[in-house]
Design an enzyme around this catalytic site. Structure first.
Site, PDB file in Angstrom:
ATOM      1  CE  LYS A 169      -7.896   7.294   3.617  1.00 59.98           C
ATOM      2  NZ  LYS A 169      -6.539   6.733   3.607  1.00 59.98           N
ATOM      3  CG  LEU A 170      -8.368   9.663  -6.185  1.00 60.79           C
ATOM      4  CD1 LEU A 170      -8.509   9.405  -7.681  1.00 60.79           C
ATOM      5  CD2 LEU A 170      -7.172  10.549  -5.927  1.00 60.79           C
ATOM      6  CG  HIS A 171     -14.218  14.111  -2.361  1.00 56.86           C
ATOM      7  ND1 HIS A 171     -15.322  13.696  -3.059  1.00 56.86           N
ATOM      8  CD2 HIS A 171     -14.642  15.107  -1.545  1.00 56.86           C
ATOM      9  CE1 HIS A 171     -16.372  14.400  -2.683  1.00 56.86           C
ATOM     10  NE2 HIS A 171     -15.989  15.270  -1.765  1.00 56.86           N
ATOM     11  CG  ASP A 172     -11.302  17.644  -7.582  1.00 64.58           C
ATOM     12  OD1 ASP A 172     -12.150  18.498  -7.913  1.00 64.58           O
ATOM     13  OD2 ASP A 172     -10.099  17.902  -7.427  1.00 64.58           O
ATOM     14  CB  THR A 207     -11.157  16.468 -11.401  1.00 64.18           C
ATOM     15  OG1 THR A 207     -11.395  17.715 -12.039  1.00 64.18           O
ATOM     16  CG2 THR A 207      -9.745  16.430 -10.869  1.00 64.18           C
ATOM     17  NE  ARG A 253      -0.595  -1.553  16.141  1.00 67.35           N
ATOM     18  CZ  ARG A 253      -0.792  -0.975  14.947  1.00 67.35           C
ATOM     19  NH1 ARG A 253      -1.196  -1.707  13.928  1.00 67.35           N
ATOM     20  NH2 ARG A 253      -0.547   0.307  14.758  1.00 67.35           N
ATOM     21  CE  LYS A 270      -2.580   1.646   3.637  1.00 69.79           C
ATOM     22  NZ  LYS A 270      -2.544   3.112   3.712  1.00 69.79           N
ATOM     23  CG  ASP A 304      -4.881   4.670   1.502  1.00 69.89           C
ATOM     24  OD1 ASP A 304      -6.017   5.067   1.165  1.00 69.89           O
ATOM     25  OD2 ASP A 304      -4.541   4.507   2.691  1.00 69.89           O
TER      26      ASP A 304
HETATM   27  O1  C5P Z   1      -0.796  -0.655  11.338  1.00 70.88           O
HETATM   28  P1  C5P Z   1      -0.650   0.840  11.307  1.00 70.88           P
HETATM   29  O2  C5P Z   1      -1.401   1.540  12.395  1.00 70.88           O
HETATM   30  O3  C5P Z   1       0.775   1.318  11.191  1.00 70.88           O
HETATM   31  O4  C5P Z   1      -1.369   1.206   9.922  1.00 70.88           O
HETATM   32  C1  C5P Z   1      -1.581   2.478   9.562  1.00 70.88           C
HETATM   33  C2  C5P Z   1      -2.083   2.457   8.141  1.00 70.88           C
HETATM   34  O5  C5P Z   1      -3.474   2.152   8.094  1.00 70.88           O
HETATM   35  C3  C5P Z   1      -1.885   3.805   7.501  1.00 70.88           C
HETATM   36  O6  C5P Z   1      -1.421   3.600   6.160  1.00 70.88           O
HETATM   37  C4  C5P Z   1      -3.252   4.404   7.521  1.00 70.88           C
HETATM   38  O7  C5P Z   1      -3.478   5.266   6.432  1.00 70.88           O
HETATM   39  C5  C5P Z   1      -4.151   3.190   7.417  1.00 70.88           C
HETATM   40  N1  C5P Z   1      -5.476   3.447   7.931  1.00 70.88           N
HETATM   41  C6  C5P Z   1      -5.769   3.592   9.279  1.00 70.88           C
HETATM   42  N2  C5P Z   1      -7.038   3.842   9.684  1.00 70.88           N
HETATM   43  C7  C5P Z   1      -7.996   3.986   8.796  1.00 70.88           C
HETATM   44  C8  C5P Z   1      -7.735   3.848   7.443  1.00 70.88           C
HETATM   45  C9  C5P Z   1      -6.440   3.572   7.043  1.00 70.88           C
HETATM   46  O8  C5P Z   1      -4.889   3.509  10.111  1.00 70.88           O
HETATM   47  N3  C5P Z   1      -9.201   4.205   9.215  1.00 70.88           N
END
Ligand code: C5P
Length: 248
Positions: A78-81, A85, A192, A49, A76
């Site tokens: 997260k597009l919005h426009d 576009t 985790r 990612k 990742d």
């Molecule tokens: O496992 P860790 O906490 O390091 O993961 C963080 C990743 O998960 C980041 O790339 C973050 O953008 C993504 N993420 C998040 N919570 C969200 C959506 C995505 O932590 N709600």
């Protein structure tokens, strides 16, 4: 190598070691760091990612190199426009060979992204409501309903438009799975393994618990990227995914 990330919902056991359902967040400042991590993950089918931090410093070119090397890549962004576009942006990104792209799940944006994706293999994932937002933040932003209602509404819109999946918190996964059925991929961050540091994640679940709640793909960052042996950490999580999927 079969590109499992381009198929529809992962059938349990499709990737025997579970790694095709693991998305590793390459949240590092430089392309070289990301390349080293990708090397450590060779031999797994983990999806890589690339988020804003890396994308704006060479990450998009890296994405194309990783795809050519046979990796599945998740943009990742997260597009919005405005619709045109978004449509043209998605069309450009579809040419990169990436497997996943995130967009904000507003109806206009979703429809434009579906057009821009065309017949490419790019799978579109809607971001319903950022998990950093609670009901107070939603009210502050002018919404008349709470976060859960907003999530459900955006999920309905996404399903209607024919989006491939949603990014959601583990706490929302079961509810969305029941509402949407098996055809919409659920991508769950905040993972985790037992015994690891939560960091800034407030609500975390283990890989096995996320699978039990209906997740198709798990997003894991620091437990892999911060491990002394990222490859071993990823393989351990993949094994936990595979075991939980067998029992599901
Ligand atoms: O496992 P860790 O906490 O390091 O993961 C963080 C990743 O998960 C980041 O790339 C973050 O953008 C993504 N993420 C998040 N919570 C969200 C959506 C995505 O932590 N709600």
């Amino acid at each position: 190598m079969p590109n499992a990330a381009r198929t529809t919902r992962q059938a349990p056991g499709e990737a025997a070691d579970g790694s095709a359902r693991l998305i590793v967040a390459l949240d590092v400042p430089a392309v070289r760091d990301a390349e080293m991590l990708a090397e450590r993950l060779a031999g797994t089918e983990a999806v890589l990612k690339i988020g804003h931090q890396l994308a704006y410093t060479g990450g998009l070119a890296l994405a194309e190199r990783l795809v050519r090397a046979g990796r599945s890549v998740f943009l990742d962004l997260k597009l919005h426009d405005v619709p045109r576009t978004v449509e043209e942006g998605v069309r450009s990104l579809a040419g990169s060979g990436a497997s996943f792209l995130t967009i904000h799940a507003y109806p206009q944006t979703l429809r434009a992204a579906v057009v821009g994706r065309g017949s490419s293999g790019l799978r579109l994932l809607g971001v319903t409501v950022l998990t950093s937002m609670d009901d107070r933040d939603a009210a502050e932003a002018g919404y008349g309903s709470g976060v859960l209602d907003l999530v459900r509404r955006r999920a309905d819109d996404a399903a209607t438009v024919g989006i491939d999946g949603l990014v959601c918190a583990a706490t929302e996964a079961q509810d969305l799975r029941n509402a949407l059925g098996p055809g919409t991929a659920l991508v769950v961050p905040g993972i985790r393994p037992a015994g690891s540091e939560a960091g800034d994640q407030k609500r975390v679940v283990t890989p096995a618990e996320a699978i039990r709640r209906g997740a198709d793909f798990l997003v894991v960052g620091r437990p892999v990227t911060g491990a002394a042996d990222p490859g071993a950490a990823a393989r351990a999580i993949a094994a936990e995914i595979a075991a939980a999927a067998r029992d599901a």
